[in-house]
Design a protein around this motif. Structure first.
Motif, PDB file in Angstrom:
ATOM      1  N   GLU A 198       0.833  -1.210   0.000  1.00  0.00           N
ATOM      2  CA  GLU A 198       0.000   0.000   0.000  1.00  0.00           C
ATOM      3  C   GLU A 198       0.862   1.253   0.000  1.00  0.00           C
ATOM      4  OE1 GLU A 198      -2.427  -0.274   3.429  1.00  0.00           O
ATOM      5  OE2 GLU A 198      -3.603  -2.000   2.712  1.00  0.00           O
ATOM      6  N   LEU A 199       1.922   1.238   0.793  1.00  0.00           N
ATOM      7  CA  LEU A 199       2.785   2.418   0.892  1.00  0.00           C
ATOM      8  C   LEU A 199       3.587   2.632  -0.387  1.00  0.00           C
ATOM      9  CD1 LEU A 199       3.932   1.836   4.566  1.00  0.00           C
ATOM     10  CD2 LEU A 199       2.618   3.812   3.755  1.00  0.00           C
ATOM     11  N   PHE A 200       4.099   1.545  -0.991  1.00  0.00           N
ATOM     12  CA  PHE A 200       4.808   1.695  -2.266  1.00  0.00           C
ATOM     13  C   PHE A 200       3.870   2.221  -3.342  1.00  0.00           C
ATOM     14  CE2 PHE A 200       7.984  -1.706  -0.824  1.00  0.00           C
ATOM     15  CZ  PHE A 200       9.019  -0.805  -0.668  1.00  0.00           C
ATOM     16  N   ALA A 201       2.629   1.712  -3.349  1.00  0.00           N
ATOM     17  CA  ALA A 201       1.655   2.185  -4.343  1.00  0.00           C
ATOM     18  C   ALA A 201       1.332   3.657  -4.120  1.00  0.00           C
ATOM     19  CB  ALA A 201       0.385   1.336  -4.262  1.00  0.00           C
ATOM     20  N   ALA A 202       1.206   4.086  -2.849  1.00  0.00           N
ATOM     21  CA  ALA A 202       0.950   5.496  -2.555  1.00  0.00           C
ATOM     22  C   ALA A 202       2.132   6.359  -3.001  1.00  0.00           C
ATOM     23  CB  ALA A 202       0.691   5.674  -1.059  1.00  0.00           C
ATOM     24  N   ALA A 203       3.350   5.848  -2.808  1.00  0.00           N
ATOM     25  CA  ALA A 203       4.531   6.581  -3.260  1.00  0.00           C
ATOM     26  C   ALA A 203       4.546   6.700  -4.774  1.00  0.00           C
ATOM     27  CB  ALA A 203       5.795   5.872  -2.766  1.00  0.00           C
ATOM     28  N   ALA A 204       4.162   5.625  -5.468  1.00  0.00           N
ATOM     29  CA  ALA A 204       4.101   5.676  -6.927  1.00  0.00           C
ATOM     30  C   ALA A 204       3.082   6.709  -7.392  1.00  0.00           C
ATOM     31  CB  ALA A 204       3.754   4.291  -7.480  1.00  0.00           C
ATOM     32  N   ALA A 205       1.928   6.737  -6.726  1.00  0.00           N
ATOM     33  CA  ALA A 205       0.907   7.726  -7.097  1.00  0.00           C
ATOM     34  C   ALA A 205       1.420   9.141  -6.866  1.00  0.00           C
ATOM     35  CB  ALA A 205      -0.358   7.467  -6.277  1.00  0.00           C
ATOM     36  N   ARG A 206       2.104   9.349  -5.754  1.00  0.00           N
ATOM     37  CA  ARG A 206       2.662  10.672  -5.461  1.00  0.00           C
ATOM     38  C   ARG A 206       3.666  11.085  -6.534  1.00  0.00           C
ATOM     39  NH1 ARG A 206       1.205  14.710  -2.351  1.00  0.00           N
ATOM     40  NH2 ARG A 206       0.629  13.184  -0.753  1.00  0.00           N
ATOM     41  N   ALA A 207       4.531  10.140  -6.951  1.00  0.00           N
ATOM     42  CA  ALA A 207       5.534  10.452  -7.973  1.00  0.00           C
ATOM     43  C   ALA A 207       4.869  10.742  -9.312  1.00  0.00           C
ATOM     44  CB  ALA A 207       6.498   9.278  -8.112  1.00  0.00           C
ATOM     45  N   ARG A 208       3.803  10.005  -9.632  1.00  0.00           N
ATOM     46  CA  ARG A 208       3.113  10.228 -10.905  1.00  0.00           C
ATOM     47  C   ARG A 208       2.455  11.610 -10.923  1.00  0.00           C
ATOM     48  NH1 ARG A 208       0.614   5.856 -10.923  1.00  0.00           N
ATOM     49  NH2 ARG A 208       1.808   4.646 -12.427  1.00  0.00           N
ATOM     50  N   GLU A 209       1.815  11.969  -9.809  1.00  0.00           N
ATOM     51  CA  GLU A 209       1.173  13.286  -9.725  1.00  0.00           C
ATOM     52  C   GLU A 209       2.191  14.415  -9.842  1.00  0.00           C
ATOM     53  OE1 GLU A 209      -0.699  13.184  -5.952  1.00  0.00           O
ATOM     54  OE2 GLU A 209      -2.239  11.709  -6.541  1.00  0.00           O
ATOM     55  N   ALA A 210       3.396  14.165  -9.305  1.00  0.00           N
ATOM     56  CA  ALA A 210       4.428  15.205  -9.319  1.00  0.00           C
ATOM     57  C   ALA A 210       5.203  15.240 -10.629  1.00  0.00           C
ATOM     58  CB  ALA A 210       5.394  14.990  -8.157  1.00  0.00           C
ATOM     59  N   GLY A 211       4.917  14.303 -11.521  1.00  0.00           N
ATOM     60  CA  GLY A 211       5.672  14.250 -12.776  1.00  0.00           C
ATOM     61  C   GLY A 211       7.135  13.931 -12.548  1.00  0.00           C
ATOM     62  N   ALA A 212       7.400  12.970 -11.637  1.00  0.00           N
ATOM     63  CA  ALA A 212       8.775  12.597 -11.283  1.00  0.00           C
ATOM     64  C   ALA A 212       9.032  11.156 -11.735  1.00  0.00           C
ATOM     65  CB  ALA A 212       8.995  12.732  -9.781  1.00  0.00           C
ATOM     66  N   PRO A 213       9.469  10.978 -12.990  1.00  0.00           N
ATOM     67  CA  PRO A 213       9.606   9.612 -13.514  1.00  0.00           C
ATOM     68  C   PRO A 213      10.631   8.756 -12.773  1.00  0.00           C
ATOM     69  CG  PRO A 213      10.588  11.205 -15.024  1.00  0.00           C
ATOM     70  CD  PRO A 213       9.821  11.991 -14.007  1.00  0.00           C
ATOM     71  N   GLU A 214      11.726   9.364 -12.314  1.00  0.00           N
ATOM     72  CA  GLU A 214      12.735   8.570 -11.606  1.00  0.00           C
ATOM     73  C   GLU A 214      12.156   7.985 -10.321  1.00  0.00           C
ATOM     74  OE1 GLU A 214      17.272   8.992  -9.810  1.00  0.00           O
ATOM     75  OE2 GLU A 214      16.445  10.552 -11.110  1.00  0.00           O
ATOM     76  N   ALA A 215      11.410   8.823  -9.570  1.00  0.00           N
ATOM     77  CA  ALA A 215      10.775   8.339  -8.347  1.00  0.00           C
ATOM     78  C   ALA A 215       9.700   7.310  -8.666  1.00  0.00           C
ATOM     79  CB  ALA A 215      10.178   9.508  -7.574  1.00  0.00           C
ATOM     80  N   LEU A 216       8.960   7.514  -9.737  1.00  0.00           N
ATOM     81  CA  LEU A 216       7.919   6.565 -10.122  1.00  0.00           C
ATOM     82  C   LEU A 216       8.527   5.213 -10.475  1.00  0.00           C
ATOM     83  CD1 LEU A 216       5.032   5.781 -10.835  1.00  0.00           C
ATOM     84  CD2 LEU A 216       5.350   6.883 -13.072  1.00  0.00           C
ATOM     85  N   GLY A 217       9.593   5.221 -11.264  1.00  0.00           N
ATOM     86  CA  GLY A 217      10.247   3.967 -11.630  1.00  0.00           C
ATOM     87  C   GLY A 217      10.767   3.226 -10.409  1.00  0.00           C
ATOM     88  N   THR A 218      11.328   3.962  -9.458  1.00  0.00           N
ATOM     89  CA  THR A 218      11.842   3.338  -8.243  1.00  0.00           C
ATOM     90  C   THR A 218      10.713   2.706  -7.429  1.00  0.00           C
ATOM     91  OG1 THR A 218      13.703   4.875  -8.132  1.00  0.00           O
ATOM     92  CG2 THR A 218      13.080   3.772  -6.079  1.00  0.00           C
ATOM     93  N   SER A 219       9.588   3.400  -7.306  1.00  0.00           N
ATOM     94  CA  SER A 219       8.451   2.864  -6.545  1.00  0.00           C
ATOM     95  C   SER A 219       7.929   1.581  -7.188  1.00  0.00           C
ATOM     96  CB  SER A 219       7.322   3.895  -6.481  1.00  0.00           C
ATOM     97  OG  SER A 219       7.756   5.098  -5.906  1.00  0.00           O
ATOM     98  N   LEU A 220       7.796   1.593  -8.493  1.00  0.00           N
ATOM     99  CA  LEU A 220       7.296   0.416  -9.202  1.00  0.00           C
ATOM    100  C   LEU A 220       8.286  -0.748  -9.086  1.00  0.00           C
ATOM    101  CD1 LEU A 220       5.911   2.239 -12.351  1.00  0.00           C
ATOM    102  CD2 LEU A 220       4.537   1.055 -10.626  1.00  0.00           C
ATOM    103  N   HIS A 221       9.568  -0.420  -9.134  1.00  0.00           N
ATOM    104  CA  HIS A 221      10.582  -1.474  -8.972  1.00  0.00           C
ATOM    105  C   HIS A 221      10.484  -2.123  -7.585  1.00  0.00           C
ATOM    106  CE1 HIS A 221      14.371  -3.611  -8.855  1.00  0.00           C
ATOM    107  NE2 HIS A 221      14.707  -2.940  -7.772  1.00  0.00           N
ATOM    108  N   ARG A 222      10.289  -1.308  -6.559  1.00  0.00           N
ATOM    109  CA  ARG A 222      10.182  -1.867  -5.217  1.00  0.00           C
ATOM    110  C   ARG A 222       8.938  -2.740  -5.074  1.00  0.00           C
ATOM    111  NH1 ARG A 222      13.846  -3.016  -2.497  1.00  0.00           N
ATOM    112  NH2 ARG A 222      13.041  -2.418  -0.442  1.00  0.00           N
ATOM    113  N   LEU A 223       7.867  -2.397  -5.760  1.00  0.00           N
ATOM    114  CA  LEU A 223       6.680  -3.255  -5.771  1.00  0.00           C
ATOM    115  C   LEU A 223       6.997  -4.584  -6.448  1.00  0.00           C
ATOM    116  CD1 LEU A 223       3.919  -0.624  -6.511  1.00  0.00           C
ATOM    117  CD2 LEU A 223       3.829  -2.288  -4.647  1.00  0.00           C
TER     118      LEU A 223
END
Length: 347
Positions: free
Chosen positions: A37-62
């Motif tokens: 749940e927390l990784f998914a919330a982090a991915a959503a936060r990164a997507r909203e912020a337009g931060a692809p590096e953070a989004l990729g990292t969140s998805l990788h951790r999932l």
């Protein structure tokens, strides 16, 4: 009603980092679904912020989380998403792309798709070579070797990955555990191609590389795997049940009382041999005390072993008369070679 003001970029990054840290803590504590749940919330936060590096990292951790849970198809899906984000943001040659390919390869291997795993891990290794990322390359090569070993295709194509990993580990500080795993991988690759003599040599090398007065816990699993492999060779290739019984017993001693798949295999092998373990899991073994595991009168040499001292060949001239398999000996060394054996009481 007026729209809410946008979150400043630095605040969004802080919230993403806090979510990722909380997710990592939850995963370490075994709360897998809370971590997801927390990784998914982090991915959503990164997507909203337009931060692809953070989004990729969140998805990788999932991907990593689901793979550890054995949910390999989900892990591959998350790896696909991370890879698409990172390739679009960084191009085809980037550490994040290598990371995503590594994660997808491990998930494919867990799902039993060795061919897909080899393809992803091979591409990940190629990127790490180009970027001079030795530690990332080392881990990928070990996984690539395992994938090749799991492949039903004949040949020793896994041996090349393990050999490269072994050479690389020898040049990196603190990489001894990886060198042991690479040596074990080379042994398994040799056995797969029908070369038990080479497998024996690689497993012996593992026992010597990991030798010491008391091997560190973090590489005892690799030592135990080597002893168990030597037991397989002794039993199947050399038809030496006495040696095999000692090898499987040393595997159990290397593990100690911890339950482990290698220990389960060693116990099953001992049961098939009709032999009880030769050592208690916590038997005290002085570093200069070895057991004779292979010896025959008239032969020029025999073998000694110690779970944390390795397996060694000894010239017959260094041994007292009447030496036999199962005897315990104290070893005297001169000029970096075994010079004399003295029979002593066992542990």
């Amino acid at each position: 009603m007026a729209d809410a003001p946008p979150v400043p970029p630095h605040e969004s990054a802080q919230r993403w980092a806090a979510l990722m840290q909380a997710a990592d803590r939850a995963m370490a504590e075994g709360a897998a679904e809370r971590a997801a749940e927390l990784f998914a919330a982090a991915a959503a936060r990164a997507r909203e912020a337009g931060a692809p590096e953070a989004l990729g990292t969140s998805l990788h951790r999932l991907c990593v989380l689901r793979d550890r849970q054995g949910r390999h198809d989900e892990a591959r899906w998350f790896a696909d998403q991370a890879l698409a984000v990172d390739e679009d943001a960084h191009g085809p040659v980037h550490p994040a792309v290598a990371r995503d390919l590594h994660g997808r390869g491990l998930a494919a291997l867990g799902a039993g798709d060795a061919a897909a795993a080899e393809a992803d891990l091979g591409r990940s290794a190629a990127i790490s070579r180009r970027l001079s990322s030795p530690r990332e390359l080392l881990l990928t090569l070990l996984a690539l070797g395992r994938a090749a070993h799991a492949s039903p295709a004949p040949g020793d194509h896994g041996a090349a990955a393990f050999a490269e990993a072994r050479a690389l580990a020898g040049r990196l500080p603190g990489a001894l555990p990886y060198a042991l795993h690479a040596e074990n991988g080379l042994a398994e690759a040799a056995l797969k191609t029908g070369d038990p003599r080479a497998a024996h040599a690689h497993w012996v090398a593992t026992t010597r590389l990991g030798a010491g007065p008391e091997a560190e816990l973090r590489w005892r699993d690799a030592l135990a795997a080597a002893w168990e492999g030597l037991g397989r060779v002794a039993r199947a290739a050399r038809a030496d049940p006495a040696d095999a019984a000692w090898m499987h017993s040393l595997a159990l001693r290397a593990l100690g009382p911890r339950p482990h798949p290698v220990g389960a295999r060693a116990l099953a092998a001992l049961d098939a041999l009709g032999a009880a373990p030769r050592l208690a899991p916590d038997a005290p073994l002085p570093p200069d005390r070895f057991v004779v595991v292979a010896w025959a009168p008239g032969r020029p040499a025999g073998d000694l072993a110690h779970p944390f001292g390795g397996r060694h060949s000894v010239p017959a001239a260094a041994a007292p008369d009447g030496l036999a398999v199962g005897d315990w000996v104290r070893v005297a060394v001169a000029d970096d070679a075994i010079a004399q054996l003295t029979v002593v009481a066992g542990p």
